[in-house]
Motif scaffolding. Structure first.
Motif, PDB file in Angstrom:
ATOM      1  N   ARG A 169      -8.962  78.287  85.428  1.00 24.69           N
ATOM      2  CA  ARG A 169      -8.660  78.042  84.012  1.00 24.69           C
ATOM      3  C   ARG A 169      -9.028  76.607  83.623  1.00 24.69           C
ATOM      4  NH1 ARG A 169      -3.930  81.123  85.200  1.00 24.69           N
ATOM      5  NH2 ARG A 169      -2.719  79.202  85.500  1.00 24.69           N
ATOM      6  N   ASP A 170      -8.672  75.660  84.468  1.00 20.35           N
ATOM      7  CA  ASP A 170      -9.001  74.259  84.195  1.00 20.35           C
ATOM      8  C   ASP A 170     -10.511  74.073  84.084  1.00 20.35           C
ATOM      9  OD1 ASP A 170      -6.317  73.649  84.258  1.00 20.35           O
ATOM     10  OD2 ASP A 170      -6.357  72.799  86.289  1.00 20.35           O
ATOM     11  N   ALA A 171     -11.247  74.681  85.008  1.00 20.79           N
ATOM     12  CA  ALA A 171     -12.701  74.547  84.993  1.00 20.79           C
ATOM     13  C   ALA A 171     -13.289  75.152  83.726  1.00 20.79           C
ATOM     14  CB  ALA A 171     -13.304  75.216  86.225  1.00 20.79           C
ATOM     15  N   ALA A 172     -12.779  76.318  83.319  1.00 20.10           N
ATOM     16  CA  ALA A 172     -13.291  76.979  82.121  1.00 20.10           C
ATOM     17  C   ALA A 172     -13.022  76.149  80.874  1.00 20.10           C
ATOM     18  CB  ALA A 172     -12.676  78.365  81.997  1.00 20.10           C
ATOM     19  N   HIS A 173     -11.788  75.615  80.764  1.00 17.98           N
ATOM     20  CA  HIS A 173     -11.411  74.872  79.568  1.00 17.98           C
ATOM     21  C   HIS A 173     -12.066  73.494  79.521  1.00 17.98           C
ATOM     22  CE1 HIS A 173      -7.591  77.545  79.424  1.00 17.98           C
ATOM     23  NE2 HIS A 173      -8.538  78.030  78.640  1.00 17.98           N
ATOM     24  N   GLN A 174     -12.060  72.796  80.628  1.00 18.22           N
ATOM     25  CA  GLN A 174     -12.562  71.418  80.648  1.00 18.22           C
ATOM     26  C   GLN A 174     -14.085  71.343  80.555  1.00 18.22           C
ATOM     27  OE1 GLN A 174     -10.879  69.720  84.202  1.00 18.22           O
ATOM     28  NE2 GLN A 174      -8.769  70.097  83.545  1.00 18.22           N
ATOM     29  N   LEU A 175     -14.766  72.338  81.122  1.00 16.64           N
ATOM     30  CA  LEU A 175     -16.223  72.293  81.178  1.00 16.64           C
ATOM     31  C   LEU A 175     -16.884  73.211  80.151  1.00 16.64           C
ATOM     32  CD1 LEU A 175     -16.581  72.293  85.067  1.00 16.64           C
ATOM     33  CD2 LEU A 175     -16.849  70.341  83.537  1.00 16.64           C
ATOM     34  N   GLY A 176     -16.098  74.080  79.524  1.00 20.84           N
ATOM     35  CA  GLY A 176     -16.640  74.968  78.512  1.00 20.84           C
ATOM     36  C   GLY A 176     -17.684  75.933  79.035  1.00 20.84           C
ATOM     37  N   VAL A 177     -17.463  76.461  80.235  1.00 24.55           N
ATOM     38  CA  VAL A 177     -18.450  77.335  80.868  1.00 24.55           C
ATOM     39  C   VAL A 177     -18.231  78.795  80.486  1.00 24.55           C
ATOM     40  CG1 VAL A 177     -18.834  75.787  82.797  1.00 24.55           C
ATOM     41  CG2 VAL A 177     -17.013  77.483  82.948  1.00 24.55           C
ATOM     42  N   GLN A 178     -19.241  79.596  80.764  1.00 28.28           N
ATOM     43  CA  GLN A 178     -19.172  81.023  80.479  1.00 28.28           C
ATOM     44  C   GLN A 178     -18.791  81.860  81.705  1.00 28.28           C
ATOM     45  OE1 GLN A 178     -22.053  79.124  79.044  1.00 28.28           O
ATOM     46  NE2 GLN A 178     -20.395  78.901  77.553  1.00 28.28           N
ATOM     47  N   ALA A 179     -18.723  81.239  82.875  1.00 23.08           N
ATOM     48  CA  ALA A 179     -18.324  81.942  84.100  1.00 23.08           C
ATOM     49  C   ALA A 179     -17.885  80.915  85.133  1.00 23.08           C
ATOM     50  CB  ALA A 179     -19.475  82.779  84.659  1.00 23.08           C
ATOM     51  N   VAL A 180     -17.063  81.385  86.060  1.00 19.20           N
ATOM     52  CA  VAL A 180     -16.622  80.542  87.172  1.00 19.20           C
ATOM     53  C   VAL A 180     -16.865  81.302  88.468  1.00 19.20           C
ATOM     54  CG1 VAL A 180     -14.677  79.385  88.290  1.00 19.20           C
ATOM     55  CG2 VAL A 180     -14.839  79.406  85.794  1.00 19.20           C
ATOM     56  N   ILE A 181     -17.492  80.643  89.428  1.00 14.24           N
ATOM     57  CA  ILE A 181     -17.664  81.220  90.755  1.00 14.24           C
ATOM     58  C   ILE A 181     -16.471  80.845  91.615  1.00 14.24           C
ATOM     59  CG2 ILE A 181     -19.030  81.197  92.875  1.00 14.24           C
ATOM     60  CD1 ILE A 181     -21.464  80.445  91.145  1.00 14.24           C
TER      61      ILE A 181
END
Length: 248
Positions: A169-181
């Protein structure tokens, strides 16, 4: 029936068993999955030294697998999120070779820019370098490593789910990405367990690796028969058997 060889380049039989279970489930009943374990090296690859040794161990495990009476593989998957030995195996194998990281990068990039969440603090620069080598640096927005290693996370799944869901969740919100591996052989199956708690697709590196290894049609091989192009000294008999005979 198609034969998929999975190479665990660390010495953990528990990780090999986890890979066997999850790769076979992702591959389906029409594929025979055979997982082999490194005969030397580290029980968990967590730094540059263990990564370097793991590349040799992956080559050695592959050569030993070919020397066995089992059918030759139609495809090879390196079961480590970091793909040690990828280019060397690809150069040496007539069957297509991929790794968990390469496959997960490709899968995640289909959604847009992506982030990586994985265990083990030293993996950050190592994965950044791999992404650069594989042409994924622009699509990779960032790498979020959590302190526990993949092996430690796998030992306590409930705690791992909470920690990894928050990290994703942190990675998605902070980086604004469309997917997380969610990267790591030891984290196989955890992406599905935390997906409902993460607002973007969570890519399971083991599932991605399986699907990419079995893609149709595969990438054309670099050679027609397995082998190395130089003679070895002091390595395993199986590796030496795949090398040219030294000149007198």
């Amino acid at each position: 029936m198609k034969q998929l060889l999975v190479i665990n380049p660390n010495t953990s039989e528990r990780v090999s068993a986890l890979l066997q279970t999850h790769v076979q489930a992702a591959a389906g009943l029409h594929v025979t999955v055979r997982t082999v374990t490194a005969r030397f090296g580290a029980p968990y690859i967590a730094d540059e030294a263990s990564y370097a040794v793991a590349a040799h161990a992956a080559l050695d495990a592959w050569a030993a697998a070919l020397a066995s009476p089992e059918p030759p593989p139609d495809a090879v998957l390196i079961g480590c999120f970091g793909d040690p030995g990828l280019m060397a195996l690809r150069e040496s194998s007539p069957a297509p070779v991929t790794g968990l990281a390469e496959a997960a990068f490709i899968e995640a990039a289909r959604h847009g820019r992506y982030a990586i969440v994985t265990g083990g603090e030293r993996w950050g620069p190592m994965l950044q370098r791999l992404a650069q080598a594989l042409g994924q640096a622009q699509q990779l927005a960032g790498i979020h490593t959590v302190v526990p290693t993949g092996a430690q996370l796998a030992a306590d799944p409930a705690a791992a789910h909470r920690l990894l869901a928050q990290a994703c969740r942190d990675a998605a919100h902070q980086l604004g990405v469309q997917a997380v591996i969610l990267g790591g052989a030891g984290l196989a199956g955890m992406a599905a367990a935390i997906q409902s708690d993460v607002p973007v697709p969570v890519i399971d590196s083991v599932t991605a690796g399986t699907h990419w290894a079995l893609r149709t049609p595969p990438l054309p091989p670099a050679r027609s028969t397995p082998g190395f192009d130089i003679a070895w000294q002091g390595l395993s008999s199986e590796m030496c058997a795949l090398a040219p005979t030294p000149a007198d």
